[in-house]
Enzyme design. Structure first.
Site, PDB file in Angstrom:
ATOM      1  N   GLY A  44     -80.396   2.517   8.894  1.00 57.14           N
ATOM      2  CA  GLY A  44     -79.440   3.485   8.365  1.00 57.14           C
ATOM      3  C   GLY A  44     -79.974   4.336   7.237  1.00 57.14           C
ATOM      4  O   GLY A  44     -79.607   5.516   7.113  1.00 57.14           O
ATOM      5  N   HIS A  54     -61.737   0.052   3.431  1.00 56.17           N
ATOM      6  CA  HIS A  54     -61.189   0.852   4.517  1.00 56.17           C
ATOM      7  C   HIS A  54     -60.010   1.719   4.068  1.00 56.17           C
ATOM      8  O   HIS A  54     -59.810   2.819   4.603  1.00 56.17           O
ATOM      9  CB  HIS A  54     -60.802  -0.059   5.679  1.00 56.17           C
ATOM     10  CG  HIS A  54     -61.983  -0.679   6.339  1.00 56.17           C
ATOM     11  ND1 HIS A  54     -61.968  -1.925   6.938  1.00 56.17           N
ATOM     12  CD2 HIS A  54     -63.268  -0.231   6.468  1.00 56.17           C
ATOM     13  CE1 HIS A  54     -63.173  -2.202   7.418  1.00 56.17           C
ATOM     14  NE2 HIS A  54     -63.968  -1.193   7.143  1.00 56.17           N
ATOM     15  N   ASP A  62     -72.685   0.885   3.615  1.00 54.38           N
ATOM     16  CA  ASP A  62     -72.050  -0.426   3.482  1.00 54.38           C
ATOM     17  C   ASP A  62     -73.041  -1.528   3.858  1.00 54.38           C
ATOM     18  O   ASP A  62     -72.908  -2.164   4.900  1.00 54.38           O
ATOM     19  CB  ASP A  62     -70.811  -0.453   4.388  1.00 54.38           C
ATOM     20  CG  ASP A  62     -70.082  -1.783   4.354  1.00 54.38           C
ATOM     21  OD1 ASP A  62     -70.243  -2.526   3.369  1.00 54.38           O
ATOM     22  OD2 ASP A  62     -69.371  -2.081   5.330  1.00 54.38           O
TER      23      ASP A  62
END
Length: 288
Positions: free
Chosen positions: A144, A19, A164
């Site tokens: 995704g 992050h 991710d």
């Protein structure tokens, strides 16, 4: 592959590295007034309860976000990460990558989030709706990898894709490479950031697959490939996940320098194994 729930691991050392890197890239996109797009292929729930049963079962956040909150850093990028997450930590929560992006994006920016898990997609929609954002947000209940290739090239043409995965099955490492190969062809100027775990021999057949994936990504037809790595313990047989990293395709200018400056302090405050904790940044392919 749909049994994975990030709530068991939210706020751990891998999330901190992931992050902070995500925030750095978004900041660089915001240096220009032109709109940008953020695409999240494995969004999860977007928000996680640290007092919840899953997080309390593993307590991984204690060696991640809890440890980094105590760090009095002179690095502005770490301070910005602490400030953003502090508001959530005060409520015993940790924001996933979608809420971090939603917090940072501007009115002219767009965000596309994808999630395949039937429960997590509902949680994601609720959490993004409750949070609110200046950016235009679209949420898709879909795979995704398929979804990413379907929307490339995006409008606007500047932006970041965060991939991710959980890597629950070994074949997903190769799926990442295959998706990137096609994605780069469709959007050669896009920034692609791929998170990966570093696994000891305890992981069996998955041990070494992240390293192999990184080598294959470095061979793709792209301008540059940057690798940022953080070890929190020694790579021993029973270590499990001893660290993690991110591969960044088409890394923005000076991202390597920014990461190189903040990694030592980050490792020092997250790694309980001071003798073997380390972080480094390397170019696997550098633009000429």
């Amino acid at each position: 592959m749909l049994s994975y729930r990030h709530s068991f691991h939210a706020g751990n050392h891998a999330d901190v590295l992931k992050h902070i890197t995500q925030m750095l890239i978004i900041k660089k996109l915001k240096n220009k007034p032109k709109p940008a797009i953020y695409i999240d292929t494995h969004s999860g729930a977007g928000l996680y309860e640290l007092a919840g049963e899953e997080a309390q079962k593993t307590l991984e956040f204690k060696t991640g976000i809890t440890a980094i909150q105590k760090y009095q850093s002179e690095q502005q990028d770490i301070a910005d990460y602490q400030q953003l997450t502090n508001e959530f930590i005060a409520n015993n929560q940790y924001p996933g990558s979608p809420l971090i992006a939603a917090n940072m994006l501007r009115e002219q920016d767009k965000m596309v989030c994808m999630e395949l898990h039937n429960t997590e997609i509902d949680n994601l929609r609720d959490n993004l709706s409750d949070f609110g954002s200046s950016a235009t947000i679209a949420v898709h209940h879909r795979d995704g990898y398929e979804g990413l290739l379907a929307i490339l090239p995006p409008v606007p043409a500047r932006g970041l894709v965060l991939i991710d995965p959980s890597y629950e099955v070994a074949s997903e490492y190769e799926q990442v490479v295959q998706t990137l190969t096609k994605g780069i062809k469709k959007w050669s100027v896009g920034i692609f950031a791929i998170w990966y775990p570093l696994l000891s021999n305890r992981a069996g057949k998955k041990a070494g697959l992240s390293e192999k994936m990184c080598q294959e990504i470095a061979q793709l037809d792209c301008k540059s490939v940057l690798n940022v790595v953080m070890h929190v313990t020694e790579n021993e047989g029973d270590a499990g996940m001893y660290g993690s990293g991110l591969i960044i395709v088409n890394a923005p200018w000076q991202l390597d320098t920014d990461l190189d400056e903040l990694l030592p302090g980050l490792v020092n405050h997250i790694s309980a194994d001071k003798a073997h904790g380390k972080g480094y940044v390397e170019w696997l392919k550098k633009a000429e």
